[in-house]
Motif scaffolding. Structure first.
Motif, PDB file in Angstrom:
ATOM      1  N   LYS A  38       0.844  -1.192   0.000  1.00 13.53           N
ATOM      2  CA  LYS A  38       0.000   0.000   0.000  1.00 13.53           C
ATOM      3  C   LYS A  38       0.880   1.243   0.000  1.00 13.53           C
ATOM      4  O   LYS A  38       2.106   1.153  -0.027  1.00 13.53           O
ATOM      5  N   LEU A  39       0.275   2.395   0.060  1.00 16.77           N
ATOM      6  CA  LEU A  39       0.976   3.667  -0.051  1.00 16.77           C
ATOM      7  C   LEU A  39       1.992   3.896   1.075  1.00 16.77           C
ATOM      8  O   LEU A  39       3.077   4.411   0.845  1.00 16.77           O
ATOM      9  N   LEU A  40       1.658   3.495   2.296  1.00 15.69           N
ATOM     10  CA  LEU A  40       2.481   3.821   3.456  1.00 15.69           C
ATOM     11  C   LEU A  40       2.840   2.583   4.272  1.00 15.69           C
ATOM     12  O   LEU A  40       2.011   1.684   4.425  1.00 15.69           O
ATOM     13  N   THR A  41       4.035   2.589   4.821  1.00 14.88           N
ATOM     14  CA  THR A  41       4.391   1.596   5.825  1.00 14.88           C
ATOM     15  C   THR A  41       3.839   2.084   7.164  1.00 14.88           C
ATOM     16  O   THR A  41       3.508   3.264   7.320  1.00 14.88           O
ATOM     17  N   ALA A  42       3.764   1.206   8.134  1.00 22.24           N
ATOM     18  CA  ALA A  42       3.277   1.593   9.460  1.00 22.24           C
ATOM     19  C   ALA A  42       4.169   2.672  10.066  1.00 22.24           C
ATOM     20  O   ALA A  42       3.679   3.641  10.656  1.00 22.24           O
ATOM     21  N   GLU A  43       5.477   2.530   9.907  1.00 22.73           N
ATOM     22  CA  GLU A  43       6.396   3.526  10.464  1.00 22.73           C
ATOM     23  C   GLU A  43       6.224   4.880   9.797  1.00 22.73           C
ATOM     24  O   GLU A  43       6.173   5.916  10.465  1.00 22.73           O
ATOM     25  N   ARG A  44       6.097   4.879   8.483  1.00 20.89           N
ATOM     26  CA  ARG A  44       5.931   6.144   7.767  1.00 20.89           C
ATOM     27  C   ARG A  44       4.596   6.799   8.131  1.00 20.89           C
ATOM     28  O   ARG A  44       4.503   8.013   8.268  1.00 20.89           O
ATOM     29  N   PHE A  45       3.560   5.976   8.315  1.00 16.88           N
ATOM     30  CA  PHE A  45       2.268   6.513   8.721  1.00 16.88           C
ATOM     31  C   PHE A  45       2.359   7.137  10.120  1.00 16.88           C
ATOM     32  O   PHE A  45       1.816   8.213  10.361  1.00 16.88           O
ATOM     33  N   GLY A  46       3.047   6.453  11.032  1.00 14.49           N
ATOM     34  CA  GLY A  46       3.241   7.016  12.370  1.00 14.49           C
ATOM     35  C   GLY A  46       3.963   8.345  12.312  1.00 14.49           C
ATOM     36  O   GLY A  46       3.606   9.299  13.007  1.00 14.49           O
ATOM     37  N   ASN A  47       4.980   8.433  11.461  1.00 11.72           N
ATOM     38  CA  ASN A  47       5.708   9.692  11.289  1.00 11.72           C
ATOM     39  C   ASN A  47       4.801  10.773  10.700  1.00 11.72           C
ATOM     40  O   ASN A  47       4.847  11.929  11.118  1.00 11.72           O
TER      41      ASN A  47
END
Length: 190
Positions: A38-47
């Motif tokens: 998908k568009l975002l990883t969990a870490e990138r989404f958290g950031n």
């Protein structure tokens, strides 16, 4: 359909479902945009959500804007932001007049009561997502084994809670201090 049009339609859907504020958006965004392939990883989404907290404006709008920008640049951010607010602009006026007219009706009271409970469940889910992103060193995927905790995350969360609850700090300053503490503690103790 173009990526920008899809962003607009997705965020229109979110705008229709996102009663109670920007934190209601977190579970919806997670389901749609976060994960493998998908568009975002969990870490990138958290950031992304953390940055949305640090920038002026509502967290829902900021998150939509940043998500759209990551996906499709300026036009993606514009589409996501407009998509999120468009349903509210249309429905808010109609809903408010209807709610005002029937606010004392038993059915309307029941609807509003149920909507508040659903909104509360979404806030709790958003908290669980944030806790997994911040307090756990790895995602919690196996219920038989509890993952390792982040000591820096626990310290920062506890200090933040005390500053807000006991000393009545403004949340803006707590977030800034949390970022500073994270920069210091995370490299040292994880």
């Amino acid at each position: 359909m173009t990526a920008v049009a899809m962003l607009f339609l997705n965020f229109c859907k979110f705008g229709l479902l996102c009663f109670g504020g920007g934190y209601m958006l977190i579970p919806l965004l997670t389901a749609e945009f976060v994960g493998e392939g998908k568009l975002l990883t969990a870490e990138r989404f958290g950031n992304l959500v953390s940055i949305s907290q640090l920038t002026p404006g509502p967290v829902g709008i900021n998150t939509a804007t940043f998500t759209g920008y990551i996906s499709s640049g300026f036009y993606g951010s514009l589409a996501a932001t407009l998509g999120l607010v468009f349903p509210t602009l249309i429905l808010a006026g109609a809903a408010m007049s209807f709610i005002q007219k029937y606010r004392e009706h038993r059915l309307m009271k029941g609807i509003l009561y149920g909507a508040r409970l659903g909104a509360a469940a979404l806030v709790v889910y958003a908290v669980l997502i944030f806790m997994e992103l911040s307090l756990l060193k790895t995602p919690w995927q196996n219920w038989n084994k509890f993952p390792a905790l982040s000591m820096s995350g626990i310290i920062i969360m506890m200090v933040s809670a005390v500053l807000i609850k006991r000393f009545k700090w403004q949340t803006t300053w707590v977030i800034v201090l949390s970022g500073v503490l994270g920069a210091i503690l995370f490299p040292l103790i994880g």
